[in-house]
Design a protein around this motif. Sequence first.
Motif, PDB file in Angstrom:
ATOM      1  N   UNK A  87      -9.908  53.119 -20.611  1.00  0.00           N
ATOM      2  CA  UNK A  87     -11.288  52.645 -20.522  1.00  0.00           C
ATOM      3  C   UNK A  87     -11.335  51.123 -20.383  1.00  0.00           C
ATOM      4  N   UNK A 103      -5.793  62.424 -22.620  1.00  0.00           N
ATOM      5  CA  UNK A 103      -5.627  62.018 -24.018  1.00  0.00           C
ATOM      6  C   UNK A 103      -6.933  62.267 -24.778  1.00  0.00           C
ATOM      7  N   UNK A 107      -9.762  61.197 -27.364  1.00  0.00           N
ATOM      8  CA  UNK A 107     -10.262  59.932 -27.912  1.00  0.00           C
ATOM      9  C   UNK A 107     -11.395  60.219 -28.892  1.00  0.00           C
ATOM     10  N   UNK A 112     -14.285  58.188 -30.828  1.00  0.00           N
ATOM     11  CA  UNK A 112     -14.894  56.865 -30.804  1.00  0.00           C
ATOM     12  C   UNK A 112     -15.481  56.524 -32.162  1.00  0.00           C
ATOM     13  N   UNK A 140     -18.413  55.457 -33.036  1.00  0.00           N
ATOM     14  CA  UNK A 140     -19.727  56.037 -33.341  1.00  0.00           C
ATOM     15  C   UNK A 140     -19.782  57.499 -32.913  1.00  0.00           C
ATOM     16  N   UNK A 160     -19.750  59.151 -30.305  1.00  0.00           N
ATOM     17  CA  UNK A 160     -20.093  59.369 -28.893  1.00  0.00           C
ATOM     18  C   UNK A 160     -20.276  60.846 -28.567  1.00  0.00           C
ATOM     19  N   UNK A 161     -20.937  61.577 -29.452  1.00  0.00           N
ATOM     20  CA  UNK A 161     -21.267  62.976 -29.153  1.00  0.00           C
ATOM     21  C   UNK A 161     -22.427  62.997 -28.174  1.00  0.00           C
ATOM     22  N   UNK A 162     -22.499  64.063 -27.361  1.00  0.00           N
ATOM     23  CA  UNK A 162     -23.558  64.142 -26.354  1.00  0.00           C
ATOM     24  C   UNK A 162     -24.814  64.737 -26.982  1.00  0.00           C
ATOM     25  N   UNK A 163     -25.866  63.950 -27.119  1.00  0.00           N
ATOM     26  CA  UNK A 163     -27.053  64.453 -27.829  1.00  0.00           C
ATOM     27  C   UNK A 163     -27.815  65.530 -27.047  1.00  0.00           C
ATOM     28  N   UNK A 164     -27.517  65.657 -25.758  1.00  0.00           N
ATOM     29  CA  UNK A 164     -28.202  66.692 -24.973  1.00  0.00           C
ATOM     30  C   UNK A 164     -27.500  68.037 -25.060  1.00  0.00           C
ATOM     31  N   UNK A 165     -26.455  68.117 -25.887  1.00  0.00           N
ATOM     32  CA  UNK A 165     -25.747  69.393 -26.028  1.00  0.00           C
ATOM     33  C   UNK A 165     -25.600  69.721 -27.514  1.00  0.00           C
ATOM     34  N   UNK A 214     -17.057  70.885 -23.776  1.00  0.00           N
ATOM     35  CA  UNK A 214     -17.138  69.996 -22.618  1.00  0.00           C
ATOM     36  C   UNK A 214     -15.780  69.734 -21.943  1.00  0.00           C
ATOM     37  N   UNK A 215     -14.756  69.305 -22.697  1.00  0.00           N
ATOM     38  CA  UNK A 215     -13.482  69.026 -22.020  1.00  0.00           C
ATOM     39  C   UNK A 215     -12.886  70.278 -21.373  1.00  0.00           C
ATOM     40  N   UNK A 264     -13.715  68.013 -30.682  1.00  0.00           N
ATOM     41  CA  UNK A 264     -13.881  67.864 -29.235  1.00  0.00           C
ATOM     42  C   UNK A 264     -12.662  67.168 -28.619  1.00  0.00           C
ATOM     43  N   UNK A 265     -12.087  66.228 -29.374  1.00  0.00           N
ATOM     44  CA  UNK A 265     -10.946  65.485 -28.844  1.00  0.00           C
ATOM     45  C   UNK A 265      -9.659  66.297 -28.936  1.00  0.00           C
TER      46      UNK A 265
END
Lengths: 363, 279
Positions: A54, A79, A81, A83, A85, A87-92, A100-101, A148-149
Amino acid sequence: MPGAAVHISGLSKRYGDFKAVDDVSLSIEPGEFVTLLGLSGSGKTTTLMAVAGLIKPDKGTIRINDTDIVSLAPERRGLGVVFQNYALFPNMNVFDNIAFPLRMRKRSTQEIREAVGRVLEVVALEPFADRRITALSGGQQQRVALARALVFEPPVLLMDEPLGALDRSLRDQLQTEIKRIQREFGVTVIYVTHDQEEALALSDRIAVMSDGKIRQLGSPDEIYERPSSAFVAGFVGDSNRVAVRLGEARGELRVVKAEQAPELELLAGPAEGSASGAEALMIVRPEAIELSLERPQAERNAVEGQIEMREFLGASIRFTVSTPLGTMHVRKGRTVAAAALKPGATVWTSWRPSDGLIFPSAA
Amino acid sequence: MTEKSFTWRAGGLLLPGLLFLAALFAWPVARLVATSFSDPAGAFVHYERIFLDPVYIRVVGRTMALSAEVAVLCLLLGYPLAYQLNRSGPLGKAIILLCVLIPFWTNLLVRSYGWIVLLNPQGIINGLLREAGLIEGAVPLVYNTTGVLIGMTQIMLPYMVLPLAAVMSRIDPTLPSAARSLGASPLAAFTRVYLPLTMPGILAGLLLVFMLSLGFFVVPALLGGPRDILLAQLIDFNINSTLNWPFAAALSTVLLGATLALYWIGDRFFDLGRLWGTR
């Protein structure tokens, strides 16, 4: 997939005149848990984000096993990651975040359901699959981010201050959980934190960073017991710092004179190289110091002082003692003897000469 | 007020404003609606004419279509602008905001005549195109729907950019990075994560621009052609030329009804009240 080896070599990144990462090299074994420990601006997050893809480094190579990944886009690196904060997707919802991955990797619906179910179980969030992200507590969000990671079984997991936003007791609990999950997956972890206790508790090895450089790399014991510089000693663990002038060698030890109280004869740990008469810094850990009412045996460094303050920290008590060397902090277990020491009392502070670590004062 | 309760003192402070609105807005609107139903031949004759006579239906349809086109154009132009506005530093932000808002603050007539200078057959744009040898004669850019679209898109742009930028500023900037790290291509990160999260702003902007465009008069009157007039021009024509005020009132009521219906839809189904500050 079992953890992969990570080799970072000659990594550099500047922003204008600011060297965010300055020639960092680091080799990490498969399945190892390595922490980059430092203050903000030390280059730890920049290093991590360069591995994640990134941030594009100016120089250097990053190899996962034997593949150089520097030129790969982040989505091609595979890999995990986590984060700062989350960084979860609030629309899901929770399930879709974790799926997601796998969806990006075009796995079948059946496969996705099984894999997500498995990690939900690992992070103990099975009943929350349909929850909205905003309906979760901070600790739960952190576990979703971790799930998720990990769900696509990456060989390396990168974590950027994952516990930074949580309160103390939750952090302790999640620390244990992160360690357990790491062992379960056998994943290699690169972990970034400014919290030395977190680093000491979790890591196989710690890289202490400042000004874009690794100052010391070693096991938590090494970093704590044998810090390579006054900076590392001051950063990891509490420390009493006394300005001293080096005297002659005496056996394995060295005579030192404190600048503030040259009349006291003190001995300190080995100081290789430095010439007699050189200025230096002596560092003594608060828990290495004993308090006694009688003068202790001669082979210990002993300084008489007066207790100024006594702070109750739960399992331990911290004394602030004013001595000719300056204010010394002393940490003692909560024993009857310690509890009997009250502010105002005159006491002897003493420590073994080898507990006085000597560093060149320039550092 | 910390407590959401009505007190007479606060009510007293509201009174002048309420009276002002009641006398100069609510009452005239009520009279307008009443006028539209007041024909001796029957209460609904004017509405029958609007909805049954193909001439008028066509005007209503054209107004809706043009408003929709303006809204979509504003979205296409405004989305990248709002995105950049949100990512820029203070200077970049100021420049983008000024570019969007200065035309918005400029007098409507000045700006419309400005467009005529640029767009007319002997105007600057056609002149440049002719000099470059790209065209012969002139491209009809003004006194037709194209001219209206250009002029209205420019004036409506802030209504799209500002709600979009407000929504974008609330999106965690690490989300696209997180999506990339999880295996999403840049396009997938945008369509699966960023775009859905900006949807409230998109809907708010579209509805706002569409609603405001429905009743627009000055720009279509100056930049539009005589053959494809819009609803507001038709109302003007009935007030000033044919003096058929009840029919003009009925047209206005249709416009008002359409706007209120859209507002209700946005508020009820897309939670846009929050964006517009009514909730």
